[in-house]
Design a protein around this motif. Structure first.
Motif, PDB file in Angstrom:
ATOM      1  N   GLY A 476      25.326  52.574  24.406  1.00 46.20           N
ATOM      2  CA  GLY A 476      26.306  51.607  24.912  1.00 46.20           C
ATOM      3  C   GLY A 476      25.749  50.223  25.108  1.00 46.20           C
ATOM      4  N   GLY A 478      25.041  48.131  22.643  1.00 47.97           N
ATOM      5  CA  GLY A 478      25.552  47.248  21.593  1.00 47.97           C
ATOM      6  C   GLY A 478      24.819  47.334  20.269  1.00 47.97           C
ATOM      7  N   LYS A 479      24.115  48.432  20.025  1.00 52.82           N
ATOM      8  CA  LYS A 479      23.360  48.579  18.759  1.00 52.82           C
ATOM      9  C   LYS A 479      24.325  48.590  17.571  1.00 52.82           C
ATOM     10  CE  LYS A 479      21.507  52.506  20.060  1.00 52.82           C
ATOM     11  NZ  LYS A 479      21.972  52.638  21.448  1.00 52.82           N
ATOM     12  N   THR A 480      25.345  49.463  17.674  1.00 55.92           N
ATOM     13  CA  THR A 480      26.297  49.588  16.563  1.00 55.92           C
ATOM     14  C   THR A 480      27.056  48.279  16.368  1.00 55.92           C
ATOM     15  OG1 THR A 480      26.489  51.883  17.223  1.00 55.92           O
ATOM     16  CG2 THR A 480      28.081  51.109  15.610  1.00 55.92           C
ATOM     17  N   PHE A 481      27.385  47.605  17.493  1.00 57.90           N
ATOM     18  CA  PHE A 481      28.105  46.330  17.411  1.00 57.90           C
ATOM     19  C   PHE A 481      27.277  45.326  16.608  1.00 57.90           C
ATOM     20  CE2 PHE A 481      29.556  42.193  18.745  1.00 57.90           C
ATOM     21  CZ  PHE A 481      30.930  42.353  18.827  1.00 57.90           C
ATOM     22  N   SER A 589      25.611  58.332  19.151  1.00 57.80           N
ATOM     23  CA  SER A 589      24.582  57.948  20.116  1.00 57.80           C
ATOM     24  C   SER A 589      23.311  58.763  19.927  1.00 57.80           C
ATOM     25  CB  SER A 589      25.068  58.180  21.545  1.00 57.80           C
ATOM     26  OG  SER A 589      26.288  57.595  21.726  1.00 57.80           O
TER      27      SER A 589
HETATM   28  N1  LIG Z   1      27.911  41.372  21.586  1.00 60.31           N
HETATM   29  C1  LIG Z   1      28.995  42.068  21.951  1.00 60.31           C
HETATM   30  N2  LIG Z   1      30.158  41.483  22.093  1.00 60.31           N
HETATM   31  C2  LIG Z   1      31.242  42.181  22.455  1.00 60.31           C
HETATM   32  N3  LIG Z   1      31.261  43.513  22.688  1.00 60.31           N
HETATM   33  C3  LIG Z   1      30.128  44.167  22.560  1.00 60.31           C
HETATM   34  C4  LIG Z   1      28.929  43.491  22.188  1.00 60.31           C
HETATM   35  N4  LIG Z   1      27.954  44.405  22.157  1.00 60.31           N
HETATM   36  C5  LIG Z   1      28.510  45.593  22.480  1.00 60.31           C
HETATM   37  N5  LIG Z   1      29.824  45.447  22.710  1.00 60.31           N
HETATM   38  C6  LIG Z   1      30.728  46.502  23.095  1.00 60.31           C
HETATM   39  O1  LIG Z   1      30.066  47.423  23.934  1.00 60.31           O
HETATM   40  C7  LIG Z   1      30.447  48.742  23.647  1.00 60.31           C
HETATM   41  C8  LIG Z   1      29.212  49.574  23.308  1.00 60.31           C
HETATM   42  O2  LIG Z   1      28.648  49.040  22.139  1.00 60.31           O
HETATM   43  P1  LIG Z   1      28.052  49.946  20.975  1.00 60.31           P
HETATM   44  O3  LIG Z   1      28.920  51.116  20.658  1.00 60.31           O
HETATM   45  O4  LIG Z   1      27.732  49.041  19.862  1.00 60.31           O
HETATM   46  O5  LIG Z   1      26.779  50.458  21.698  1.00 60.31           O
HETATM   47  P2  LIG Z   1      25.657  51.408  21.065  1.00 60.31           P
HETATM   48  O6  LIG Z   1      24.395  50.973  21.658  1.00 60.31           O
HETATM   49  O7  LIG Z   1      25.762  51.416  19.593  1.00 60.31           O
HETATM   50  O8  LIG Z   1      26.092  52.808  21.643  1.00 60.31           O
HETATM   51  P3  LIG Z   1      25.699  54.261  21.000  1.00 60.31           P
HETATM   52  O9  LIG Z   1      24.235  54.420  21.229  1.00 60.31           O
HETATM   53  O10 LIG Z   1      26.525  55.186  21.811  1.00 60.31           O
HETATM   54  O11 LIG Z   1      26.067  54.195  19.570  1.00 60.31           O
HETATM   55  C9  LIG Z   1      31.419  48.695  22.490  1.00 60.31           C
HETATM   56  O12 LIG Z   1      32.718  48.785  22.993  1.00 60.31           O
HETATM   57  C10 LIG Z   1      31.184  47.321  21.892  1.00 60.31           C
HETATM   58  O13 LIG Z   1      32.360  46.818  21.303  1.00 60.31           O
END
Ligand SMILES: Nc1ncnc2c1ncn2[C@@H]1O[C@H](COP(=O)(O)OP(=O)(O)OP(=O)(O)O)[C@@H](O)[C@H]1O
Length: 796
Positions: A476, A478-481, A589
């Motif tokens: 959570g 924001g890696k995937t973002f 995740s």
């Molecule tokens: N820079 C950003 N701007 C806006 N929203 C963001 C940003 N980074 C992350 N988010 C939001 O935060 C939430 C978690 O982000 P994300 O899914 O990318 O996390 P993650 O690290 O990939 O999680 P996981 O390990 O579960 O895959 C999502 O709803 C995403 O849209």
């Protein structure tokens, strides 16, 4: 004598006057009868009958009496006739006067009516005026009043007073007329009395016996009838007059009431207008005072402006004289202007032609210089990256999201340095920890801003470099973002491919490029091909039997040339990833997602071939197991993630400390990315952190990891290039001695392109010496050797 003469009382006593008329008998005159004979004849006696003198005297006496009676009656009749005549004349007179009075009355009524009409008209106009005044006053009250109405109001009051006076006069006139009508009524009563007198006369007439009296009586009766009818008509007229009078009286009363009403209204209007006048006067005074004040200040301003203007006029005067002089000068010059222009144009044309040819020459030189500079820029850029170290670390702080909740645990714990974009402060338990990375992206940083920083790294794979970009951080964060991003605001993956397309298209004249992609998922230490028809098939990393390093047998590669095509491939990968799991979010995740891009370029002139690999890795969540309280499957997942992430740390540590042994084989991830983590590759780690108190422990863990990674010193990056059939390592400037054709690697593994599976790849793996060699930058399988003590965060 005894005989009593008979008297016929029914007839008048004397029909003819007693005259002597001698009778003529034959030719002889007949002697006239004697007085006695005449009397006998007249009284009805026989001629022979004797009547004595006594009888005669008695008769004579009776006759005298009768005569006196008759004379009396005649006298009475005469008197009555006279009276009658008198009354008649009086009646006529009365009638005449009445007629005249009636005429006058009618006229006066007409005039009165006329006057009343006029009065009504006047009153209506007054009402209209008053209504207008009322509307005006309403306007004034509503604030639409602009001018003080004092003059108009005074005029209106005067007009109303005049009308009041006029109405009072009319009332007086009507009163006088009413008096006249009363007099007339009195006279009418007298006439009635007369009528009674006439009735008395009638009674007297009955007593009159004589025919003459009767006839005169009849004529009198007729006259009386006539008079009676006239009287009746007069009475009718009087009655009409009375009615008219009553009507006019009631009208008069109404008019008086109206007059009274208008007088009341007038007085109320007068008082209202007085109030309005007073208010208007006050208003006027106030306005006058305001205007006076405003005028004073504006006068003051105007005076100032005037002074300024005077000064300006003085300046302008001198300017004007200067201008006049210059105008005269210009006029002279203007006369000579066509000649000068002609000469100048000729000169300029010559000069321009010369300059253009010079510029052309210069441009040619510049183009040459530009090419040289471009080459140098690339060289220096790479040198700069090399100087900074081949492992670079960025940190990106995601903005707050709904899932962060509210309250104390959602407080911001991260702060930035205004002057240094590589410093980050984390508030943890009343103390602030400072972390240093290569670049910090704040909560407000955008996807394009992030990509701008990695663009050069991405495009360096066109020149034949191996590049690896990791997104590291807790679930959570924001890696995937950052790596994938939403469709509307894509992340590094899509932007990188777009950039590769655009960059390769600019070199299309000299080079022919092919870009292929493959998508891999590592879950629980199992490798799955996300572009395969059977994504559940577990793949393995194998040593190339021909000695070309590592490869994943059967891995799919798709050639892409447009963004639309890339999106299609991504959606296939995501679909395959989703179908293998029940909860996509949790699964993503706990697994690593790798997008491997290979850019192959062939120089059309020299036949030189470059192969660069770009590995874009969205790592599994880095949080500690104790926090998630995992057991069973979850524990196994966490242990695997822990294993791969700590292996990544161990590999980087071994590389940093220049150890002979680098434990690539400790996890599928490091094994697969062996050549991208080697000394001749460029690596970027983007550490993602959450900004809130709730995640502060994980944030510090991730940043500690980032700091350690950053201090690793890798060897100089080297460019992979083949000249014709000869492979070259530009980093070491030493061409590879091996000429054995190898399978092309992806993330350290060889591949079989999907599009052309029949064609055997002929490229040699130039990522370094194959595994097992003794080169320090290469790993040997960790065959139960002493495990490297890891300094990186390990999962509990
Ligand atoms: N820079 C950003 N701007 C806006 N929203 C963001 C940003 N980074 C992350 N988010 C939001 O935060 C939430 C978690 O982000 P994300 O899914 O990318 O996390 P993650 O690290 O990939 O999680 P996981 O390990 O579960 O895959 C999502 O709803 C995403 O849209």
């Amino acid at each position: 004598m005894n005989k009593t003469p008979k008297i016929k009382r029914a007839e008048p006593v004397f029909k003819t006057p007693m005259t002597y008329s001698p009778r003529i008998v034959g030719n002889k005159p007949v002697p006239s009868p004697s007085r006695a004979e005449i009397w006998k004849q007249q009284l009805g006696f026989d001629e022979n009958e004797n009547f004595s003198v006594v009888e005669y005297h008695a008769l004579q006496k009776e006759l005298d009496e009768r005569n006196t009676q008759r004379d009396e009656l005649l006298f009475k009749i005469k008197t009555l006739t006279d009276k009658n005549k008198h009354y008649k004349s009086r009646l006529e007179k009365e009638e005449l006067t009445k007629r005249q009075q009636m005429k006058i009355l009618c006229k006066s009524q007409e005039t009165q009516l006329q006057e009343k009409d006029n009065l009504i008209g006047n009153l209506q106009s007054i009402i209209e005026e008053h209504e207008e005044q009322l509307v005006d006053m309403e306007h004034k009250i509503n604030g639409s009043y602009k001018q003080p109405p004092s003059v108009k109001l005074i005029e209106d009051i005067k007009r109303l007073q005049m009308k009041k006076h006029h109405s009072q006069q009319n009332c007086k006139q009507l009163h006088q007329k009413w008096k006249i009508i009363l007099v007339l009524l009195r006279e009418i009563t007298q006439i009635n009395d007369l009528q009674q007198v006439v009735t008395k006369i009638k009674k007297v007439e009955i007593q009159i016996e004589s025919e003459q009296l009767k006839s005169s009586y009849i004529s009198c009766q007729q006259d009386k009838d006539v008079l009676q009818s006239k009287l009746t008509s007069v009475q009718l007229e009087i009655e009409e007059c009375k009615q008219k009078l009553t009507l006019s009286h009631s009208n008069n009363t109404q008019l008086l009431e109206q007059v009274q009403h208008w007088q009341n209204q007038y007085s109320s209007l007068e008082s209202e207008s007085e109030v309005a006048l007073q208010a208007a006067a006050e208003d006027k005074e106030r306005t006058v005072a305001d205007v006076r004040e405003a005028m004073k200040s504006s006068m003051h301003n105007l005076q100032k402006q005037y002074d300024v203007m005077c000064q300006k006029i003085g300046v302008l005067g001198s300017l004007y004289s200067d201008l006049t002089e210059s105008y005269i000068l210009i006029e002279k010059q203007a006369k000579q202007f066509p000649k000068i222009i002609k000469k100048t144009v000729t000169d300029v044309t010559k000069q321009t032609t010369k300059a253009i040819s010079e510029i052309n020459e210069y441009n040619k030189e510049l183009v040459k210089k530009y090419h040289r500079e471009m080459f140098l820029r690339k060289k220096y850029h790479n040198e700069l990256v090399e100087l900074k170290g081949n492992i670079r670390v960025f940190c990106r702080v995601r903005p707050k999201i709904r899932e962060d909740g509210s309250g104390a645990m959602a407080n911001d714990v991260i702060d930035y340095d205004r002057d240094d974009d590589g410093l980050l402060y984390v508030a943890n338990k009343a103390r602030t920890q400072t972390f240093e990375v290569d670049k910090v992206f704040t909560q407000t940083s955008t996807q394009p801003e992030v990509f701008d920083e990695v663009k050069a790294l991405v495009t360096s794979c066109i020149d034949g470099y191996n590049v690896c970009i990791f997104a590291y951080g807790q679930t959570g964060s924001g890696k995937t973002f950052t790596m994938e991003g939403p469709q509307s605001d894509p992340g590094i993956n899509q932007r990188a491919l777009k950039e590769l397309f655009s960059e390769t298209s600019t070199r299309v004249g000299d080079w022919q490029f092919t870009i292929t992609v493959s998508a891999i998922e590592i879950y629980n230490e199992m490798i799955r091909d996300l572009l395969s028809d059977d994504p559940s098939y577990k793949m393995e990393v194998k040593m190339n039997p021909e000695g070309g390093g590592l490869y994943v047998p059967g891995l799919s590669f798709v050639e892409v040339s447009t963004v639309a095509h890339v999106n299609e491939v991504f959606s296939i990968g995501q679909k395959n990833r989703a179908t293998a799991t029940t909860n996509m979010n949790e699964h993503s995740s706990r697994s690593h997602a790798l997008l491997c891009v290979t850019v192959t370029g062939v120089n059309r002139t020299t036949n030189t071939k470059t192969i660069g690999k770009l590995n874009l890795v969205d790592l599994a969540g880095s949080e500690r197991v104790s926090k998630s309280g995992a057991d069973g499957t979850r524990l196994k997942e966490a242990q695997n993630i822990n294993k791969s992430l700590s292996s990544l740390g161990d590999v980087i540590h071994a590389l940093r400390s220049k150890q002979n042994f680098v434990p690539y084989r400790n996890s599928k991830l490091t094994y697969l990315l062996q050549d991208s983590l080697g000394g001749d590759s460029k690596t970027l780690m983007i550490v993602q952190v959450a900004p809130v108190e709730k995640n502060v422990a994980e944030t510090i863990c991730s940043l500690n990891f980032a700091q350690r990674v950053r201090t690793v010193e890798l060897g100089q990056a080297s460019k992979k290039m083949e000249s014709g059939d000869v492979e070259m390592d530009m980093g070491s400037s030493t061409p590879s001695k091996s000429s054995t054709p190898l399978k092309q690697n992806i993330g350290g593994s060889s591949y079989t392109p999907i599009k052309n599976s029949s064609s055997t790849p002929t490229l040699r793996n130039y990522t370094g010496t194959p595994i097992g060699s003794t080169t320090p930058n290469q790993s040997t399988p960790n065959k139960g050797g002493t495990p490297v003590a890891s300094k990186y965060p390990r999962r509990k």
